[in-house]
Design a protein around this motif. Structure first.
Motif, PDB file in Angstrom:
ATOM      1  N   THR A  65       0.685  -1.129   0.122  1.00 51.43           N
ATOM      2  CA  THR A  65      -0.272   0.132   0.035  1.00 51.43           C
ATOM      3  C   THR A  65       0.667   1.114  -0.031  1.00 51.43           C
ATOM      4  O   THR A  65       1.737   1.427   0.790  1.00 51.43           O
ATOM      5  N   VAL A  66       0.550   2.196  -0.784  1.00 51.93           N
ATOM      6  CA  VAL A  66       1.226   3.538  -0.844  1.00 51.93           C
ATOM      7  C   VAL A  66       1.061   4.307   0.216  1.00 51.93           C
ATOM      8  O   VAL A  66      -0.451   4.373   0.780  1.00 51.93           O
ATOM      9  N   THR A  67       1.773   4.483   1.218  1.00 52.15           N
ATOM     10  CA  THR A  67       1.383   5.186   2.600  1.00 52.15           C
ATOM     11  C   THR A  67       1.611   6.899   2.224  1.00 52.15           C
ATOM     12  O   THR A  67       0.657   7.422   2.712  1.00 52.15           O
ATOM     13  N   THR A  68       2.624   7.254   1.587  1.00 48.15           N
ATOM     14  CA  THR A  68       2.760   8.696   1.303  1.00 48.15           C
ATOM     15  C   THR A  68       3.625   8.674   0.009  1.00 48.15           C
ATOM     16  O   THR A  68       4.217   7.651  -0.351  1.00 48.15           O
ATOM     17  N   PHE A  69       3.768   9.908  -0.770  1.00 42.86           N
ATOM     18  CA  PHE A  69       4.580   9.883  -1.830  1.00 42.86           C
ATOM     19  C   PHE A  69       4.808  11.291  -2.358  1.00 42.86           C
ATOM     20  O   PHE A  69       4.268  12.063  -1.543  1.00 42.86           O
ATOM     21  N   CYS A  70       5.693  11.530  -3.207  1.00 42.18           N
ATOM     22  CA  CYS A  70       6.334  12.635  -3.664  1.00 42.18           C
ATOM     23  C   CYS A  70       6.146  12.564  -5.494  1.00 42.18           C
ATOM     24  O   CYS A  70       6.359  11.371  -5.827  1.00 42.18           O
ATOM     25  N   ILE A  71       6.018  13.960  -5.986  1.00 46.10           N
ATOM     26  CA  ILE A  71       6.235  13.976  -7.386  1.00 46.10           C
ATOM     27  C   ILE A  71       7.421  14.465  -7.755  1.00 46.10           C
ATOM     28  O   ILE A  71       7.619  15.771  -7.408  1.00 46.10           O
ATOM     29  N   VAL A  72       8.167  13.713  -8.333  1.00 43.78           N
ATOM     30  CA  VAL A  72       9.728  14.203  -9.070  1.00 43.78           C
ATOM     31  C   VAL A  72       9.488  14.919 -10.410  1.00 43.78           C
ATOM     32  O   VAL A  72       9.149  14.320 -11.349  1.00 43.78           O
ATOM     33  N   ASN A  73      10.101  16.171 -10.272  1.00 43.04           N
ATOM     34  CA  ASN A  73      10.032  16.927 -11.431  1.00 43.04           C
ATOM     35  C   ASN A  73      11.183  17.251 -12.104  1.00 43.04           C
ATOM     36  O   ASN A  73      11.378  17.997 -13.281  1.00 43.04           O
ATOM     37  N   ILE A  74      12.464  16.775 -11.286  1.00 38.67           N
ATOM     38  CA  ILE A  74      13.937  17.006 -12.023  1.00 38.67           C
ATOM     39  C   ILE A  74      14.329  15.798 -12.147  1.00 38.67           C
ATOM     40  O   ILE A  74      14.461  14.796 -11.662  1.00 38.67           O
ATOM     41  N   LYS A  75      14.865  15.800 -13.603  1.00 38.29           N
ATOM     42  CA  LYS A  75      15.604  14.789 -14.231  1.00 38.29           C
ATOM     43  C   LYS A  75      17.076  14.585 -13.500  1.00 38.29           C
ATOM     44  O   LYS A  75      17.741  15.419 -13.788  1.00 38.29           O
ATOM     45  N   ALA A  76      17.194  13.290 -12.879  1.00 34.45           N
ATOM     46  CA  ALA A  76      18.494  13.039 -12.253  1.00 34.45           C
ATOM     47  C   ALA A  76      19.499  12.803 -13.625  1.00 34.45           C
ATOM     48  O   ALA A  76      18.934  12.370 -14.673  1.00 34.45           O
ATOM     49  N   ILE A 108      14.465   7.672 -16.518  1.00 34.19           N
ATOM     50  CA  ILE A 108      13.134   7.801 -16.104  1.00 34.19           C
ATOM     51  C   ILE A 108      12.601   9.275 -16.573  1.00 34.19           C
ATOM     52  O   ILE A 108      13.093  10.255 -16.116  1.00 34.19           O
ATOM     53  N   GLU A 109      11.412   9.213 -17.193  1.00 28.23           N
ATOM     54  CA  GLU A 109      10.798  10.406 -17.538  1.00 28.23           C
ATOM     55  C   GLU A 109      10.144  11.085 -16.451  1.00 28.23           C
ATOM     56  O   GLU A 109       9.781  10.740 -15.473  1.00 28.23           O
ATOM     57  N   VAL A 110      10.331  12.383 -16.390  1.00 28.39           N
ATOM     58  CA  VAL A 110       9.709  13.096 -15.394  1.00 28.39           C
ATOM     59  C   VAL A 110       8.362  13.747 -16.049  1.00 28.39           C
ATOM     60  O   VAL A 110       8.292  14.100 -17.107  1.00 28.39           O
ATOM     61  N   PRO A 111       7.413  14.205 -15.242  1.00 29.26           N
ATOM     62  CA  PRO A 111       7.223  13.766 -13.605  1.00 29.26           C
ATOM     63  C   PRO A 111       7.268  12.424 -13.329  1.00 29.26           C
ATOM     64  O   PRO A 111       6.451  11.622 -14.265  1.00 29.26           O
ATOM     65  N   TYR A 112       7.853  11.747 -12.246  1.00 26.51           N
ATOM     66  CA  TYR A 112       7.371  10.702 -11.708  1.00 26.51           C
ATOM     67  C   TYR A 112       7.123  10.424 -10.372  1.00 26.51           C
ATOM     68  O   TYR A 112       7.428  11.508  -9.641  1.00 26.51           O
ATOM     69  N   VAL A 113       6.532   9.341  -9.962  1.00 24.01           N
ATOM     70  CA  VAL A 113       6.228   9.444  -8.364  1.00 24.01           C
ATOM     71  C   VAL A 113       6.962   8.460  -7.590  1.00 24.01           C
ATOM     72  O   VAL A 113       7.327   7.002  -8.058  1.00 24.01           O
ATOM     73  N   TYR A 114       7.600   9.112  -6.732  1.00 23.84           N
ATOM     74  CA  TYR A 114       8.438   8.303  -5.717  1.00 23.84           C
ATOM     75  C   TYR A 114       7.610   8.037  -4.416  1.00 23.84           C
ATOM     76  O   TYR A 114       7.075   9.049  -3.829  1.00 23.84           O
ATOM     77  N   ALA A 115       7.397   6.845  -3.911  1.00 22.93           N
ATOM     78  CA  ALA A 115       6.494   6.565  -3.114  1.00 22.93           C
ATOM     79  C   ALA A 115       7.018   5.583  -1.738  1.00 22.93           C
ATOM     80  O   ALA A 115       7.956   5.000  -1.801  1.00 22.93           O
ATOM     81  N   HIS A 116       6.467   5.853  -0.584  1.00 20.59           N
ATOM     82  CA  HIS A 116       6.567   5.112   0.531  1.00 20.59           C
ATOM     83  C   HIS A 116       5.803   3.818   0.316  1.00 20.59           C
ATOM     84  O   HIS A 116       4.396   4.172   0.202  1.00 20.59           O
ATOM     85  N   ILE A 117       5.987   2.672   0.251  1.00 22.15           N
ATOM     86  CA  ILE A 117       5.052   1.442   0.330  1.00 22.15           C
ATOM     87  C   ILE A 117       5.221   0.409   1.378  1.00 22.15           C
ATOM     88  O   ILE A 117       6.454   0.076   1.612  1.00 22.15           O
ATOM     89  N   ALA A 118       4.216   0.152   2.083  1.00 21.64           N
ATOM     90  CA  ALA A 118       3.921  -0.832   2.958  1.00 21.64           C
ATOM     91  C   ALA A 118       3.791  -1.964   2.464  1.00 21.64           C
ATOM     92  O   ALA A 118       2.656  -2.260   2.085  1.00 21.64           O
ATOM     93  N   LEU A 119       4.777  -2.928   2.208  1.00 21.66           N
ATOM     94  CA  LEU A 119       4.311  -4.200   1.730  1.00 21.66           C
ATOM     95  C   LEU A 119       3.764  -5.206   2.733  1.00 21.66           C
ATOM     96  O   LEU A 119       3.673  -4.968   4.033  1.00 21.66           O
ATOM     97  N   ASP A 120       2.662  -6.067   2.303  1.00 21.67           N
ATOM     98  CA  ASP A 120       1.676  -6.616   3.118  1.00 21.67           C
ATOM     99  C   ASP A 120       2.426  -7.292   3.953  1.00 21.67           C
ATOM    100  O   ASP A 120       3.565  -8.213   3.811  1.00 21.67           O
ATOM    101  N   ARG A 162      -2.506   8.043  -5.173  1.00 26.56           N
ATOM    102  CA  ARG A 162      -2.784   8.437  -4.039  1.00 26.56           C
ATOM    103  C   ARG A 162      -2.576   7.669  -2.815  1.00 26.56           C
ATOM    104  O   ARG A 162      -2.040   6.435  -3.006  1.00 26.56           O
ATOM    105  N   MET A 163      -2.478   8.106  -1.459  1.00 27.56           N
ATOM    106  CA  MET A 163      -2.342   7.465  -0.452  1.00 27.56           C
ATOM    107  C   MET A 163      -3.495   6.499  -0.417  1.00 27.56           C
ATOM    108  O   MET A 163      -4.566   6.523  -0.660  1.00 27.56           O
ATOM    109  N   GLY A 164      -3.101   5.046   0.094  1.00 30.27           N
ATOM    110  CA  GLY A 164      -3.994   3.891   0.076  1.00 30.27           C
ATOM    111  C   GLY A 164      -4.062   3.113  -1.195  1.00 30.27           C
ATOM    112  O   GLY A 164      -4.518   2.107  -1.034  1.00 30.27           O
ATOM    113  N   LEU A 165      -3.423   3.654  -2.263  1.00 36.31           N
ATOM    114  CA  LEU A 165      -3.294   2.832  -3.534  1.00 36.31           C
ATOM    115  C   LEU A 165      -2.546   1.608  -3.382  1.00 36.31           C
ATOM    116  O   LEU A 165      -1.475   1.498  -2.702  1.00 36.31           O
TER     117      LEU A 165
END
Lengths: 349, 313
Positions: free
Chosen positions: B230-241, B246-258, B277-280
């Motif tokens: 489950t995605v617990t929280t996330f951010c949207i990355v807009n700067i290409k490293a 990976i194409e921007v924007p992309y989403v980097y998330a905290h994921i709580a595995l079951d 979204r949170m809870g995804l």
């Protein structure tokens, strides 16, 4: 009134050449558990936690934050870190207890130097403009110091070999030591220093607990009271200093009160045999003083912990009733650049 | 211990350093075969020069030229030169007090063997053929039995003085992540994710580091978790490293595995960035030969209730 502060418990790992199978926190954790068990304290009971280590040894960034897992840093604790030997973390903890902000402190330090070539790694602590680009390693710099001492007529190679033999013989009774008993003096590593004149390279950790006044008496049958502690540094440029002397050690000892009355024991952080000669002179230690009954840094030298271990070993002798007044010394940097001296005492018997 | 991983790890970095007026003049001088010291108020000449008097801490700038000849004050025979050291054949480390200086400079002395060096030996500088304004412009010292050289009295002013150096550093390690993380990485090779359960609080930590950060207890019991989470929280990355595909924007998330009590990090794909979204509910997507999931994508399940993951935020 100044608060009385004592070392009430000490623990260390068995120091070993490598500890591949353990991460830093895995290596450190048993020591943290042991020192807490000695006092019956839990992490939540500790008022202040301070550690010493260096990321350069294992090549891992911010490793001290990961090591905090071994303490149990949630819920939040009052914590600090020094990128130095744990003896300096102990100094910070001591000042914290002096302020009255805490009554107990956990101090730990560790060094896992087996992953990298430690002789090269330690060149990175040198002056980056004039010295580090030449990559002079700590053995080379200590050898320059040893030759200066020999030229000054203060020692010779047989005398240095005797220092090595005495320390490692003393380590026979120290189950934590890495080199024990009779060790060949070996070939030159950088002349005039032979392998026997140099510390073993190894991994290890140590921890102590400090407590104030009555709290110390509750936690330890015979606390090792810190009567004084001080640390001093010398000029950065090696060519500015008289390498045959250690005025910073002498001054730290004076400020710590070491010369007010004789000590019966001294734990000296002298990674190289020649440095013990210099420290004995600076600290005015004669043959009546038991020097390095643990075997000292020549028997085990986990970098960043070896200095804290000197304080711990000195305190443990007071705990066991084998010493009434002991001096502990720690050093950091090339050729005894920085030096810390603590004076510990047990209650009169 | 079986299963503990090891791999080479190289840490390499070009440190760019500013020099300031005194060090800049000294290193520029070396480029021009001029050795400069700095004079303290009490009349000593420090070589190499520093910006502050080591005794009084007073700022000092009075540059004076000293001779390229001098005397060894102490030495050490280095029969096995290490990488980066000034000479690749055996040499002596020396501290040399140059004629006109009151302090000594560390460098290498090129002599055939230890019998050819002693404290008090007279030496002179051997200059590097190509010089850029660095301590290595002084290639090494060599024995010298002539008169002390007379410096020309350079005042330390140069037309194109250097203001900085780049000092490369490289250290080679053999890295081992230890027992717990080796087990984690080993399981990933089989596209499984394992954590470790704390014996005291029973929480499962992923990735495991061998210790429970709450209890400070050693963890040993391995627990397989996921693969869904489950995605617990996330951010949207807009700067290409740099060097990242990976194409921007992309989403980097905290994921709580079951089954896990700690969220791990991962990229979310297979869904527009602004619909994460949170809870995804998500599952890992593996690419061939990869050592870890490339990203996580939606499973299509209903979102998890906030209460089910709020402790893991």
């Amino acid at each position: 009134m100044t608060r009385e502060i004592a070392v009430v418990a000490f623990a260390q790992t068995a120091h070993r050449r490598t500890s591949d199978e353990l991460s830093e926190v895995e290596m450190l954790m048993p020591v943290l558990h042991e020192v807490l068990e000695r006092t019956g304290l839990k992490t939540a009971d500790i008022g202040f936690t301070c550690s010493g280590s260096s990321d350069y040894l294992a090549g891992r960034a911010f490793s001290f934050t990961l090591a905090l897992d071994g303490v149990g840093a949630w819920p939040p604790i009052s914590e600090s870190h020094v990128e130095m030997d744990g003896a300096w973390a102990l100094y910070e903890a001591w000042t914290k207890l002096l302020t009255g902000d805490a009554d107990t402190a956990l101090v730990y330090s560790y060094g896992k130097s087996s992953p990298g070539p430690v002789r090269d790694v330690l060149t990175r602590q040198l002056d980056p403009y004039y010295v580090a680009p030449l990559w002079p390693d700590p053995v080379a710099l200590a050898a320059l110091q040893a030759q200066a001492l020999i030229d000054a007529g203060e020692t010779d190679e047989p005398a240095l070999a005797a220092v090595a033999a005495r320390n490692r013989a003393a380590a026979s009774s120290n189950s934590h030591a890495q080199l024990r008993g009779s060790i060949p003096q070996g070939d030159y590593l950088v002349r005039p220093l032979r392998t026997g004149d140099c510390p073993p390279i190894g991994d290890g950790a140590a921890a102590v607990i400090l407590a104030t006044g009555e709290r110390a008496r509750e936690l330890c049958a015979r606390p090792a009271w810190i009567r004084g502690i001080d640390h001093r540094i010398e000029a950065h440029g090696l060519g500015v200093r008289d390498l045959t002397d250690s005025p910073s050690t002498r001054l730290a000892a004076e400020k710590a009160g070491a010369f007010e009355r004789p000590v019966d024991t001294a734990e000296l952080h002298a990674p190289f045999t020649s440095q013990e000669v210099i420290l004995r002179k600076a600290l005015r230690l004669d043959d009546s003083v038991t020097v390095n009954p643990s075997g000292g840094a020549l028997a085990a030298h986990p970098i960043m912990a070896a200095g804290l271990i000197r304080v711990g070993e000195a305190a443990a002798r007071i705990h066991r009733g084998e010493s009434d007044r002991a001096l502990a010394h720690a050093t950091s940097g090339p050729c005894l650049q920085q030096n810390l001296v603590a004076v510990l005492e047990g209650d009169p018997r | 211990m079986p299963g503990v991983l090891k791999a080479p790890l190289v840490v390499e970095f070009p440190f760019t350093r500013s020099l300031g007026p005194v060090q800049g003049a000294f290193l520029t001088g070396l480029r021009e075969r001029v050795v400069l010291g700095v004079r303290t108020r009490d009349g000593r000449t420090l070589v190499p020069p520093v910006e502050y008097d080591p005794v009084t801490a007073e700022e000092i700038r009075d540059l004076v030229e000293v001779a390229p000849t001098g005397t060894v004050t102490t030495w050490a025979w280095n029969h096995e030169p290490r990488r980066g050291q000034p000479l690749s054949s055996p040499f002596a480390w020396v501290l040399v007090k140059l004629d006109g200086a009151d302090t000594a400079l560390l460098h290498a002395l090129d002599v055939p063997g230890p019998e050819a060096v002693r404290t008090g030996l007279r030496v002179r500088i051997r200059w590097a053929e190509e010089r850029s304004g660095a301590i290595t412009d002084l290639a090494c010292f060599e024995p010298y039995d002539g008169e002390p050289a007379r410096p020309a009295g350079h005042d330390g002013e140069f037309e194109d003085a250097i203001t900085g150096i780049v000092a490369p550093a490289r250290l080679d390690y053999t890295y081992s992540p230890g027992r717990a993380q080796s087990a984690y990485i080993g399981a990933l090779a089989g596209q499984r994710t394992v954590g470790e359960r704390c014996p005291k609080c029973r929480k499962v930590y992923v990735p495991p580091r061998g210790a429970c950060p709450t209890c400070g207890a050693a963890t040993h019991e391995q627990v397989e978790v996921g693969p869904r989470g489950t995605v617990t929280t996330f951010c949207i990355v807009n700067i290409k490293a740099k060097n990242l595909d990976i194409e921007v924007p992309y989403v980097y998330a905290h994921i709580a595995l079951d089954g896990a009590d700690l969220a791990l990090h991962g990229r979310i794909g297979g869904i527009p960035y602004d619909q994460v979204r949170m809870g995804l509910r998500v599952e890992p997507v593996w690419t061939r030969g990869a050592r870890h999931p490339d990203h996580y994508r939606p499973t299509g399940e209903p979102d998890a209730h906030y209460d089910s993951y709020k402790e893991l935020l």
